[in-house]
Design a protein around this motif. Structure first.
Motif, PDB file in Angstrom:
ATOM      1  N   THR A  78       0.828  -1.212   0.000  1.00  0.00           N
ATOM      2  CA  THR A  78       0.000   0.000   0.000  1.00  0.00           C
ATOM      3  C   THR A  78       0.857   1.254   0.000  1.00  0.00           C
ATOM      4  N   THR A  79       1.853   1.321   0.845  1.00  0.00           N
ATOM      5  CA  THR A  79       2.664   2.544   0.943  1.00  0.00           C
ATOM      6  C   THR A  79       3.424   2.801  -0.356  1.00  0.00           C
ATOM      7  N   GLU A  80       4.089   1.781  -0.873  1.00  0.00           N
ATOM      8  CA  GLU A  80       4.845   1.969  -2.109  1.00  0.00           C
ATOM      9  C   GLU A  80       3.919   2.198  -3.293  1.00  0.00           C
ATOM     10  N   GLY A  81       2.770   1.547  -3.307  1.00  0.00           N
ATOM     11  CA  GLY A  81       1.819   1.764  -4.392  1.00  0.00           C
ATOM     12  C   GLY A  81       1.258   3.171  -4.383  1.00  0.00           C
ATOM     13  N   ALA A  82       1.005   3.728  -3.168  1.00  0.00           N
ATOM     14  CA  ALA A  82       0.504   5.099  -3.099  1.00  0.00           C
ATOM     15  C   ALA A  82       1.551   6.080  -3.620  1.00  0.00           C
ATOM     16  N   LYS A  83       2.817   5.854  -3.304  1.00  0.00           N
ATOM     17  CA  LYS A  83       3.874   6.729  -3.826  1.00  0.00           C
ATOM     18  C   LYS A  83       3.983   6.612  -5.339  1.00  0.00           C
ATOM     19  N   LEU A  84       3.821   5.393  -5.836  1.00  0.00           N
ATOM     20  CA  LEU A  84       3.924   5.195  -7.277  1.00  0.00           C
ATOM     21  C   LEU A  84       2.806   5.901  -8.023  1.00  0.00           C
ATOM     22  N   VAL A  87      -0.635   9.354  -4.697  1.00  0.00           N
ATOM     23  CA  VAL A  87      -1.850   9.599  -3.933  1.00  0.00           C
ATOM     24  C   VAL A  87      -1.546   9.271  -2.474  1.00  0.00           C
ATOM     25  N   ALA A  88      -2.464   9.630  -1.604  1.00  0.00           N
ATOM     26  CA  ALA A  88      -2.316   9.307  -0.191  1.00  0.00           C
ATOM     27  C   ALA A  88      -2.592   7.820   0.032  1.00  0.00           C
ATOM     28  N   PRO A  89      -1.970   7.231   1.043  1.00  0.00           N
ATOM     29  CA  PRO A  89      -2.244   5.803   1.313  1.00  0.00           C
ATOM     30  C   PRO A  89      -3.710   5.522   1.582  1.00  0.00           C
ATOM     31  N   THR A  90      -4.430   6.467   2.232  1.00  0.00           N
ATOM     32  CA  THR A  90      -5.857   6.235   2.475  1.00  0.00           C
ATOM     33  C   THR A  90      -6.648   6.212   1.171  1.00  0.00           C
ATOM     34  N   ARG A  91      -6.286   7.072   0.217  1.00  0.00           N
ATOM     35  CA  ARG A  91      -6.951   7.049  -1.090  1.00  0.00           C
ATOM     36  C   ARG A  91      -6.643   5.748  -1.827  1.00  0.00           C
ATOM     37  N   PHE A  92      -5.431   5.290  -1.730  1.00  0.00           N
ATOM     38  CA  PHE A  92      -5.051   4.027  -2.372  1.00  0.00           C
ATOM     39  C   PHE A  92      -5.856   2.862  -1.780  1.00  0.00           C
ATOM     40  N   THR A  93      -5.974   2.831  -0.451  1.00  0.00           N
ATOM     41  CA  THR A  93      -6.733   1.763   0.198  1.00  0.00           C
ATOM     42  C   THR A  93      -8.205   1.828  -0.186  1.00  0.00           C
ATOM     43  N   SER A  94      -8.755   3.034  -0.296  1.00  0.00           N
ATOM     44  CA  SER A  94     -10.165   3.166  -0.688  1.00  0.00           C
ATOM     45  C   SER A  94     -10.391   2.620  -2.098  1.00  0.00           C
ATOM     46  N   LEU A  95      -9.497   2.926  -3.022  1.00  0.00           N
ATOM     47  CA  LEU A  95      -9.642   2.422  -4.381  1.00  0.00           C
ATOM     48  C   LEU A  95      -9.499   0.899  -4.433  1.00  0.00           C
ATOM     49  N   LEU A 100     -11.143  -1.301  -7.543  1.00  0.00           N
ATOM     50  CA  LEU A 100     -10.516  -0.729  -8.730  1.00  0.00           C
ATOM     51  C   LEU A 100      -9.065  -1.168  -8.880  1.00  0.00           C
ATOM     52  N   LEU A 101      -8.426  -1.558  -7.804  1.00  0.00           N
ATOM     53  CA  LEU A 101      -7.051  -2.060  -7.832  1.00  0.00           C
ATOM     54  C   LEU A 101      -7.082  -3.512  -7.367  1.00  0.00           C
ATOM     55  N   ILE A 102      -6.622  -4.396  -8.210  1.00  0.00           N
ATOM     56  CA  ILE A 102      -6.742  -5.831  -7.959  1.00  0.00           C
ATOM     57  C   ILE A 102      -5.419  -6.363  -7.434  1.00  0.00           C
ATOM     58  N   PRO A 103      -5.398  -6.941  -6.250  1.00  0.00           N
ATOM     59  CA  PRO A 103      -4.145  -7.515  -5.726  1.00  0.00           C
ATOM     60  C   PRO A 103      -3.774  -8.790  -6.475  1.00  0.00           C
ATOM     61  N   LEU A 117      -0.538  -7.270  -1.987  1.00  0.00           N
ATOM     62  CA  LEU A 117       0.500  -6.837  -2.920  1.00  0.00           C
ATOM     63  C   LEU A 117      -0.103  -6.677  -4.311  1.00  0.00           C
ATOM     64  N   TYR A 118       0.400  -5.662  -5.037  1.00  0.00           N
ATOM     65  CA  TYR A 118      -0.121  -5.320  -6.356  1.00  0.00           C
ATOM     66  C   TYR A 118       1.036  -5.265  -7.343  1.00  0.00           C
ATOM     67  N   LEU A 119       0.709  -5.518  -8.591  1.00  0.00           N
ATOM     68  CA  LEU A 119       1.724  -5.405  -9.629  1.00  0.00           C
ATOM     69  C   LEU A 119       2.036  -3.932  -9.866  1.00  0.00           C
TER      70      LEU A 119
END
Length: 367
Positions: A78-84, A87-95, A100-103, A117-119
């Motif tokens: 989540t943290t690295e994906g939000a940086k990539l 967006v904020a980590p909370t926005r990433f988790t909401s999506l 919308l984001l498939i692990p 974990l996400y690609l």
């Protein structure tokens, strides 16, 4: 000298060697196989999948090897994906919870918390598409997403199951029973039994069941939590998996039905390996009839009473015309508890003496 190798062994290699040849970690190699980036072939000896040497040569000759291959299987949390995605980590988790984001993978940390974990390549593509700009740059998350998250929506486990079933069916290839087993492994055993009523078919599915990712020792809390995440739970999802299993089972029965030789057949005679039935508790009809009561010996009875002993003396006494014969003792055991019992007194060898009262009366009557 015997020849132990086969042609396939010389043209293929084990996954451990392929990992070294391609410069990948084992987890990256398994993910590349699931994604179809590395093609495998089944082992003719019944082992796991193998990698052809020609496939390794193809990957090694590609542009940017090995970094290009490793970038395609790189995963982030989540943290690295939000940086990539910036967006904020909370926005990433909401999506991600909205679906919308498939692990692509998950694991349990030391606190038994689920880490998805996400690609990284898919996250970059999602952020690059213009239709997703409002989801990433808006000051507030859209209202439909907020309402769904307040209701407790979390589609990450379901999206992982839907993605993983694609991995398993790809590995199953053209084998209809392997494809059916891939669908059945993500269902509860009760749901599988509801669709597949024949126990022989369920046994065959169990033998073809693919190996799911292991999380912790079998029976541990971590393993139980992982099993819950890997089992379909939502009603519409369970209904979809049931329908898919019924369809794949029809194809499997049509192409490779369960052999009739496995079904039990009635035997023409008694099985020599089965012991004969135990004899019944009732009387044997072939046995001779019991002897009459007069011919049977008297059963052993408890110690007789004084009245019974007197009756035995009278009934077993010899007649008066046989004074020289000894009276036979009564049947049955005698003890010292009753001193007047016949067995406890000495045998009488002559006629019984008259009582003293009779002698006294005769003496008084004589002159």
């Amino acid at each position: 000298m015997s020849h132990t190798g086969t042609t396939s062994d010389r043209l293929t290699c084990a996954p451990s060697r392929a990992v070294r040849e391609l410069g990948l970690k084992r987890g990256e190699f398994d993910l590349a196989v699931n994604l179809g980036l590395i093609r495998t072939v089944p082992d003719e000896g019944g082992g796991g999948p193998r990698v052809a040497l020609a496939e390794i040569d193809r990957l090694r000759s590609g542009d940017g090897f090995p970094h290009a291959l490793r970038d395609r299987v790189a995963t982030v949390g989540t943290t690295e994906g939000a940086k990539l995605m910036e967006v904020a980590p909370t926005r990433f988790t909401s999506l991600a919870r909205y679906g919308l984001l498939i692990p692509v993978k998950f694991y349990l940390n030391r606190y038994r918390a689920v880490v998805w974990l996400y690609l990284a390549e898919e996250l970059r593509q999602f952020a690059a598409e213009g239709c997703h700009a409002r989801l990433l740059t808006a000051r507030r998350t859209p209202s439909e997403i907020r309402d769904a998250l307040k209701a407790g929506m979390d589609r990450r486990p379901r999206n992982w199951r839907g993605r993983h079933i694609g991995f398993l069916t790809r590995q199953a290839g053209d084998d209809p029973w392997a494809r059916a087993a891939a669908v059945a492994c993500l269902l509860d055993p009760a749901d599988v039994a509801y669709v597949v009523r024949d126990p022989r078919e369920r046994s065959r599915l169990a033998r073809r069941r693919p190996r799911l990712p292991a999380h912790g020792a079998p029976g541990s809390p971590a393993a139980e939590l992982a099993e819950t995440l890997m089992t379909a739970s939502e009603p519409d999802e369970v209904a979809w998996f049931r329908a898919d299993l019924a369809h794949t089972m029809e194809t499997a029965r049509r192409h490779h039905p369960v052999a009739d030789a496995l079904s039990p057949k009635p035997s023409a005679g008694p099985d020599p390996l089965v012991p004969p039935p135990a004899p019944s508790a009732g009387p044997d009809p072939l046995a001779p009839p019991p002897a009459p009561a007069a011919d049977r010996p008297a059963p052993t009875s408890p110690t007789p009473s004084h009245g019974l002993l007197s009756w035995l003396r009278r009934t077993h006494r010899r007649p008066a015309d046989e004074p020289g014969r000894t009276a036979s003792p009564p049947a049955g055991p005698l003890t010292d508890e009753f001193p007047d019992a016949p067995g406890s007194a000495p045998e009488e060898t002559g006629p019984r003496r008259r009582s003293c009262s009779v002698r006294r009366r005769r003496s008084a009557a004589s002159p």
